[in-house]
Design a protein around this motif. Sequence first.
Motif, PDB file in Angstrom:
ATOM      1  N   UNK A 156       1.069   2.043  -0.446  1.00 34.15           N
ATOM      2  CA  UNK A 156       1.989   2.521   0.736  1.00 34.15           C
ATOM      3  C   UNK A 156       0.932   3.650   1.407  1.00 34.15           C
ATOM      4  N   UNK A 157       0.502   4.270   0.649  1.00 34.85           N
ATOM      5  CA  UNK A 157      -0.458   5.510   1.484  1.00 34.85           C
ATOM      6  C   UNK A 157      -1.613   4.778   2.028  1.00 34.85           C
ATOM      7  N   UNK A 158      -2.293   4.174   1.535  1.00 35.12           N
ATOM      8  CA  UNK A 158      -3.431   3.453   2.297  1.00 35.12           C
ATOM      9  C   UNK A 158      -2.939   2.622   3.509  1.00 35.12           C
ATOM     10  N   UNK A 159      -1.724   2.040   3.485  1.00 33.47           N
ATOM     11  CA  UNK A 159      -1.242   1.054   4.471  1.00 33.47           C
ATOM     12  C   UNK A 159      -0.790   1.922   5.736  1.00 33.47           C
ATOM     13  N   UNK A 160      -0.227   3.006   5.337  1.00 26.68           N
ATOM     14  CA  UNK A 160       0.134   4.068   6.418  1.00 26.68           C
ATOM     15  C   UNK A 160      -0.912   4.671   7.067  1.00 26.68           C
ATOM     16  N   UNK A 161      -2.094   5.102   6.417  1.00 30.14           N
ATOM     17  CA  UNK A 161      -3.300   5.677   6.891  1.00 30.14           C
ATOM     18  C   UNK A 161      -3.908   4.602   7.897  1.00 30.14           C
ATOM     19  N   UNK A 162      -3.720   3.327   7.834  1.00 32.36           N
ATOM     20  CA  UNK A 162      -4.314   2.288   8.828  1.00 32.36           C
ATOM     21  C   UNK A 162      -3.178   1.990   9.559  1.00 32.36           C
ATOM     22  N   UNK A 163      -1.917   2.483   9.713  1.00 27.37           N
ATOM     23  CA  UNK A 163      -1.104   2.231  10.631  1.00 27.37           C
ATOM     24  C   UNK A 163      -0.293   0.666  10.499  1.00 27.37           C
ATOM     25  N   UNK A 164      -0.579   0.293   9.480  1.00 27.90           N
ATOM     26  CA  UNK A 164       0.130  -1.074   9.144  1.00 27.90           C
ATOM     27  C   UNK A 164       1.629  -0.699   8.776  1.00 27.90           C
ATOM     28  N   UNK A 165       2.597  -1.806   9.357  1.00 26.69           N
ATOM     29  CA  UNK A 165       3.772  -1.862   8.722  1.00 26.69           C
ATOM     30  C   UNK A 165       3.830  -2.492   7.541  1.00 26.69           C
ATOM     31  N   UNK A 166       4.765  -2.499   6.616  1.00 24.87           N
ATOM     32  CA  UNK A 166       4.881  -3.204   5.428  1.00 24.87           C
ATOM     33  C   UNK A 166       4.909  -4.885   5.845  1.00 24.87           C
ATOM     34  N   UNK A 167       5.488  -5.345   6.542  1.00 22.32           N
ATOM     35  CA  UNK A 167       5.731  -6.610   7.057  1.00 22.32           C
ATOM     36  C   UNK A 167       4.274  -6.989   7.509  1.00 22.32           C
ATOM     37  N   UNK A 168       3.502  -6.211   8.374  1.00 25.49           N
ATOM     38  CA  UNK A 168       2.186  -6.657   8.762  1.00 25.49           C
ATOM     39  C   UNK A 168       1.221  -6.740   7.308  1.00 25.49           C
ATOM     40  N   UNK A 169       1.258  -6.125   6.436  1.00 23.66           N
ATOM     41  CA  UNK A 169       0.406  -6.117   5.366  1.00 23.66           C
ATOM     42  C   UNK A 169       0.763  -7.199   4.487  1.00 23.66           C
ATOM     43  N   UNK A 170       2.235  -7.394   4.316  1.00 23.05           N
ATOM     44  CA  UNK A 170       2.657  -8.511   3.629  1.00 23.05           C
ATOM     45  C   UNK A 170       2.222  -9.975   4.393  1.00 23.05           C
ATOM     46  N   UNK A 171       2.439 -10.016   5.732  1.00 22.73           N
ATOM     47  CA  UNK A 171       1.800 -11.136   6.240  1.00 22.73           C
ATOM     48  C   UNK A 171       0.452 -11.472   6.021  1.00 22.73           C
ATOM     49  N   UNK A 222      -4.616  -7.538  -1.145  1.00 23.31           N
ATOM     50  CA  UNK A 222      -4.234  -5.842  -0.651  1.00 23.31           C
ATOM     51  C   UNK A 222      -5.528  -5.155  -0.560  1.00 23.31           C
ATOM     52  N   UNK A 223      -6.451  -4.987  -1.609  1.00 25.34           N
ATOM     53  CA  UNK A 223      -7.647  -4.294  -1.720  1.00 25.34           C
ATOM     54  C   UNK A 223      -8.587  -4.812  -0.414  1.00 25.34           C
ATOM     55  N   UNK A 224      -8.685  -5.834  -0.639  1.00 26.32           N
ATOM     56  CA  UNK A 224      -9.429  -6.308   0.688  1.00 26.32           C
ATOM     57  C   UNK A 224      -8.994  -5.984   2.009  1.00 26.32           C
ATOM     58  N   UNK A 225      -7.570  -6.356   2.323  1.00 25.09           N
ATOM     59  CA  UNK A 225      -7.148  -5.744   3.656  1.00 25.09           C
ATOM     60  C   UNK A 225      -7.170  -4.250   3.957  1.00 25.09           C
ATOM     61  N   UNK A 226      -6.888  -3.391   2.912  1.00 25.74           N
ATOM     62  CA  UNK A 226      -6.859  -2.261   3.157  1.00 25.74           C
ATOM     63  C   UNK A 226      -8.484  -1.485   2.894  1.00 25.74           C
ATOM     64  N   UNK A 227      -9.390  -2.183   2.745  1.00 30.06           N
ATOM     65  CA  UNK A 227     -10.593  -1.864   2.446  1.00 30.06           C
ATOM     66  C   UNK A 227     -10.890  -0.718   1.477  1.00 30.06           C
ATOM     67  N   UNK A 228     -10.127  -1.057   0.315  1.00 30.23           N
ATOM     68  CA  UNK A 228     -10.430  -0.257  -0.741  1.00 30.23           C
ATOM     69  C   UNK A 228     -10.752  -0.968  -2.148  1.00 30.23           C
TER      70      UNK A 228
END
Length: 138
Positions: free
Chosen positions: A8-23, A50-56
Amino acid sequence: MSTGQKIKQEREKQNLSQKELATKTNINVSVMNRIENSERAIRDDEILKIAKILNVTTDYLLGNETKNKEQNSQDKDEKDIAKSMKKIKEQLKDEQGLMFDGEPLDDTTIELLLEELERQERLVKKINKKYTPKKYLK
C-alpha cells in the motif's frame, strides 16, 4: 510493517489507486484489498507481479531487506564512481611529465581535475538513468 502495508505504501508513493495496481497485475480488486489489509496471504506469483510494477524487490515487500531497487542502484553507482575515481587518480599520479599548457600538474590541480571528473560522471549516470529504451521496459 506487514507485506500488505508495504504494498500500500509503495503504491501510494507512485500515485496508483488500488484498482490501477490490481489491473496492472491482473489481480482481482477485492483480492488486492484483502492483501493490503493483511486479510489474505499473498501468493508467490502475485508478489512477483506487484514487485515488478512497483519497482521494488520481493525481499523488500516481504521484509527481508530495507532498500528498494532504486536505492540499491544508487549505492552501486556510488561504489562504481568511487572505484573509477580511485583508478583515474592512481593513473594521474603515476604518469611522468603530465602537463597542462606546458606546466606539470601539481597535486592540487590533480585533485580539482578529479573533482570535476567525478561531478561529470555523476551527471552522466543521472542522465542515462532517465532514458530507458522501450525494448527494455518489458
